[in-house]
Design an enzyme around this catalytic site. Sequence first.
Site, PDB file in Angstrom:
ATOM      1  CB  SER A 413     -34.117  24.776 -61.121  1.00  0.00           C
ATOM      2  OG  SER A 413     -33.326  25.556 -60.255  1.00  0.00           O
ATOM      3  CG  HIS A 530     -33.681  30.473 -60.016  1.00  0.00           C
ATOM      4  ND1 HIS A 530     -33.026  30.537 -58.809  1.00  0.00           N
ATOM      5  CD2 HIS A 530     -34.392  29.311 -59.984  1.00  0.00           C
ATOM      6  CE1 HIS A 530     -33.303  29.472 -58.085  1.00  0.00           C
ATOM      7  NE2 HIS A 530     -34.142  28.708 -58.774  1.00  0.00           N
TER       8      HIS A 530
END
Length: 602
Positions: A413, A530
């Site tokens: 990410s 997340h």
Amino acid sequence: MYSPPVRGPLKSPRRPILNGPKRQEVKNFGFVSVETEEVSQRRRAHPSVCLCHLHYKKHPTLISRNMNKKGLAILMRTRMRPTNDSAHIARSPLANMVNQTVNGSQSSSGTQKLNASSNTKRDLEVVIESMHSAISMSKTEVLDSVLSDFSEGYFNLCYENRGKLLVQLAKEYDLNRTQVRDLIKQYLGLELPGTGSDNADSEEEASLSAFYRIERNLRHTLKPMYEVLFERLNTHPGGLKFLSILRADILSILAEDNLACLRALDSYLKEKLSTWLSPAALELHQITWDDPASLLEKIVAYEAVHPISNLIDLKRRLGVGRRCFGYFHPAIPGEPLIFIEVALMKDLAQSVQEVLWDVPPIPECEATCALFYSISSTQPGLSGINLGKFLIKRVITLVRKDMPHISTFATLSPIPGYMQWLLSKLASQSKLAEGEGMPNSSADRSGSTFWENILEPEEERELTDASGEFTTGKNSMEVMLNLLTSANHEWTTSVKLLSVLKPPLMRLCARYLLQEKKRGKALDSVANFHLQNGAMVERINWMADRSDKGLHQSGGIMVNYVYRLGNIEDYSQSYFSTGHIHTSNELSRYVEPLKEPQNTTE
């Protein structure tokens, strides 16, 4: 499931020999675009004109080898976005919808001309009248026509008039607070049922009936009138898509003018959309090269993390060792609300280069890690509605079922807010040191009330020594600030500077992810997403994304979040309740034990 193999790179065709008027050749993914001088002048005057407006001279051998009809369709329908096209990313979703509704053009200048001409045909008062009819009308046989008139009229309004209409909708069709107050007074005037008398049951029943009646009336009165419009549009063909665009416009206006009435309108519409877009109403679909070109075109257009550069790139992402899944709603056919791209890897990837460009991929039977490397929402009007949480969990379940040998589910990410946070810290501390005439070494400044230990003494010395030929500064923080803001990221071209900058940048990145909070939650938006979903912060990777975007956002650093299947719910719950961030021992070594109070941002 079978996926087509990745083909080799296209070879450029030989330049054709043309006679007649002066012509110009433009090569596009295996085709030679041949245009007359007149068309060429039009294209230069309107650079956003779609490629399908040009005349293509096909190269038959090349087409048969490397490009099928689907590739041609995508090429003709889609303007492939370059990797640094920030203007396209920031383009208004409402402007795009207006273009698609009227003439399919993606030109911002065309949008302005469209708005100007449309406002001469249908003014604000007419659209407001159709909105009123859509709310108050009881004749269902003509309701669809009225709703169509309203949505069409809304698209034809300029941005300013859309804002006026939405403010009027929020104010004039809100709930009736006078009735709410009267009902509350009546409710407070009721006596609670008594006990102990012989006729207690009958008195209690009569008293409760009064409570139930007023409560029912309160529930009805607390519903704003614009709920009728939302409910009717939701059942109207194309209405759900229209409502998502309506909310995108509300959010755009709120960013400029934070009106309380619009905040209430947005909150109510968001709640409605969350209900209508529950996971039970969504369909999970694996997107492959065999899907219609119109769908693949949308994947190219909406990819927000790692832009798709060409058809070869698109086909690679849908080919062997790769998966793409999207959430669809029956009311918005052929268009994913959100989609996620997955790479099947042997180990946890440390750079985006491994995922996007390393070929060939490993055999799928040897993969042990499913890496989520991109998740993109296609509807800005659904902002704040966490469809990604349910999508990730559904994809994990599906991949585990189809490939039991996959044991690790993780992400690679970006860290979009890191560099902005760091540069702000460096600038403020540099000015503080300069204003108070502090010594150059951080070891001598520890007594200052506002001093933050951005750099360690050893890091300061090494940075000052290594940066002499690149930049100067009054203190080490100004030197670091100048390096990180240099044109074209010149610091990345020096092996010595990379070696010197790595320790502080990695340490401060760990601090940013694990300790910097906003209202008790992670300051970084991707980290917060997340962590809310139940992931843990596993590892940060040096120089994992060397693109201009990656260097600008996070100095090239990327992070792996890992979803441990047995702990997802526990990690999510502890993060929501206390803000606790679970992390690996490897990452914890970058930061000191968390001290109270934490650095927070309100």
